[in-house]
Design an enzyme around this catalytic site. Sequence first.
Site, short mmCIF file in Angstrom:
data_model
loop_
_atom_site.label_atom_id
_atom_site.label_comp_id
_atom_site.label_asym_id
_atom_site.label_seq_id
_atom_site.Cartn_x
_atom_site.Cartn_y
_atom_site.Cartn_z
N GLU A 27 41.61 41.75 33.83
CA GLU A 27 42.00 40.47 33.23
C GLU A 27 41.82 40.48 31.72
OE1 GLU A 27 43.69 38.57 35.10
OE2 GLU A 27 43.17 39.77 36.84
N MET B 236 43.05 35.40 37.16
CA MET B 236 44.19 35.04 36.33
C MET B 236 43.78 35.03 34.87
SD MET B 236 47.31 34.27 35.99
CE MET B 236 48.05 33.98 34.39
#
Length: 948
Positions: A378, A343
């Site tokens: 990411e 994330m």
Amino acid sequence: MLGRLAVRQAVRCSKASIKPVNTHQLCLRNFSAIRRLSFVAGAQCRPYHTTANMLHRTARGEHGMAACGNPSAAVKFERLPTFAEPTHYNVRLSPCLNQFSFDGHATIDVTIKEATDVLKVHAQSLLIQSVSLITQPGDASKSLETSYDDKLNILTIKLPTTMQPQKVQLDFKFVGELNDKMRGFYRSQYKDKNGTEKFLASTQFESTYARYAFPCFDEPIYKATFDVTLEVENHLTALSNMNVISETPTADGKRKAVTFATSPKMSSYLVAFAVGELEYISAQTKSGVEMRVYTVPGKKEQGQYSLDLSVKCIDWYNEWFDIKYPLPKCDLIAIPDFSMGAMENWGLVTYREIALLVDPGVTSTRQKSRVALVVAHELAHLWFGNLVTMKWWTDLWLKEGFASFMEYMFVGANCPEFKIWLHFLNDELASGMGLDALRNSHPIEVEIDNPNELDEIYDSITYAKSNSVNRMLCYYLSEPVFQKGLRLYLKRFQYSNAVTQDLWTALSEASGQNVNELMSGWTQQMGFPVLKVSQRQDGNNRILTVEQRRFISDGGEDPKNSQWQVPITVAVGSSPSDVKARFLLKEKQQEFTIEGVAPGEWVKLNSGTTGFYRVEYSDEMLTAMLPDIASRRMPVLDRFGLINDLSALLNTGRVSIAQFVQVAASSAKEDEYVVWGAIDEGMSKLLACAREMSEDTLKSAKQLVVKMFEQTGAELGFAEQAGEDSQKMMLRSLVQARLARAGHQPTIDKFTQMFNDFLEKGTPIHPDIRLATFGVVARYGGKEGFDKLMNLRETTTFQEIERQTMVAMSQTPEESLLAQLFEYGFEKNKVRPQDQLYLFLGTGATHMGQQYAWKYFCEHIKEFLDKYGGANSSLFQRCLKFAGESFGNEKRAVEFQDFFCNCNVLSDTDRQTLARPIGQTVEAIRLNARLLESNRQIIENLLKQSNV
């Protein structure tokens, strides 16, 4: 991810620095409504379809399904009103890791833009203790009445009077739970080197989980700055998006308040915290950004590869985007329990351990390349997603599609050893096409009526198709022009929000072309085209007739008569590595002339396999290409594309298994991993059909596979050879594993010997062939082999080996052993919830495994829903698919569909949420059945002719 489980009331920590709340400030008639926040979990989401009107045929899905449930019972979704917006948050949280709770205090600076007597914010699973309003700095706060909608997670705050446009501040005090659902502010569990159980706290706020940690405007369009303070025990490390600016002891000296610098403007889903016993390694980029990799104690050395890569990545993106990374630091942290792969929280990027950590002697080449891709993905989000954010989840692809494309751009340029663009073909292009060929697919720009639908669109359309379409556009415009357009887009919308049209406008300005006209069909309608091509010779010119239609795996008609603008590249036999001609197909059917093509010379469309479309050739055109496929004179990207297209066309009935085998057999001298992967996929379809026919047919089909793979297996052997590249060992693993699964006894014996030598003599198994070795032991080693694998899983500390043992053991042909594995993983919870889906992965290897996995899922669906947090959890939806998609007959399709219609554990909202995943799985089962029925006699004839 998501939950409808009751969340027990949080147990508050005793801390001198947190003042007790005067509960008399609360309006008593509202207290029970507010308190429900700690006991209910409403509709949520995250990764990997939209409201599909239960299991009906819908405007967005064409695959008819039996009606069930009550569509009118679905919750009507409501977004936050636009008359107010946040500008700044001040969030102070005090987590107690051992009590699984946190106290919170948050203020939100709000700009009221229109007259209103209420304000609305999101909150979920929080015990709100007080809400007050400050209208002027220094004024006394006013306690406010509230009401709560536990379906929409919206807290409505009644203002003391109708307020005209102005700036105000909302003040909240609350208590929350460090939950175990891997969403919001949650706890993660691990054991230290002494076997002591430890906890750390981390966050996962995308898509709609920031509201679990503090009240907020939890939609991506509401960007604000954030000040964060975490009050933690003295021995713990506290991290957030920004750098630490102060640490001060609490009054009792037992805790410390860690305050972080003010963040840039960002959406709530990008806020992040981490608290625990952590260690790190660090380095600096050329531009002075402090990069750190954090792990639980004892693992920081495994972060070195990702640290080195991340430093290079930030510098490379700074230059490629022509925008400097704006934060002073960027932490990468490995979290033991993590539902996503990773994330992109701005400045504090969270990862699964397996997606960040590398042990040079243990990590396989494939896994190491995946780590490189995930790290690069990411970090690309720091620009695509963080700096420029989509206005609403409909345009999720603006961040995921471009981060997915840029990860390959970076790894391709900086890690040539992985030959990553070869893997792109199967991992991205073919994956995206596989899902998008279903009638139950969805457009890239998919309407999101409710965030409850978000989990199902974190899928191969949003990631792989978007990525592939970006690659096609980049090739069409040229990389310099594509780069120019992206730079313009990022600079124009930095620290703001955008929609797809904004991107097309920037690319149009950079290229001088109407990119919106070219690309809108690719993002606004589902599916993709197959080009049916025929030819005729006119002197030294070749005339091609090209007809487009939507490629649908069942071979049926497209009710929408879809049409695309298709960039076509053409290669010819005299110069196979060059693009001979370029065309743009705008009509349903067009003729194109290629000059200077000799009679008999082959012509291939989609040169380099850069386009997101398939090609169906006439027999004459396909036959002409076979010699150059066999000799490998045709480039590897084109060999893959041709064979992968043929494999996909099997399901449509336009290519038979016998035709595919003929082309595959011409590749006997093939030496590229990705091409063999495409061959292996097609042969898997043959074996799946044969298994449904009879044991004798399956035995003969396996003999045919051995006949095709044996020579290559003998040439490759099992040992790594000096000077060979990483692809060769991966090819070795693929070929030898297929031979073993086909029952080739010498190969089985060799794998067994390698495993025993590993256990008894400590002889290492090459990481790239380890999974294949474990799989053979599970399939042929009986209980003894199974127990050895189980012991290995119990004693290893490396996540890749843990996962490989699980995938292998799930392939056991013995039901008692499979039952033991499922009890171990699911009932005894010896496998982390994020990894439990791997227990389903190998069960499709046998009829017994298929049936057992499906039966187990049906009997334990309530436990799965509770464990994973509800029907919109990506983990639950993937287990659902794995439990059924390998079936191959209509009876099973009906059984699968009827189960979800009649399951009393599911609510109508659950069925609405699951409509597309269920539809996709039913469609996959029916495709398997259709493939068998259209090829049953062909397979029998093929096996007879092959003398096996």
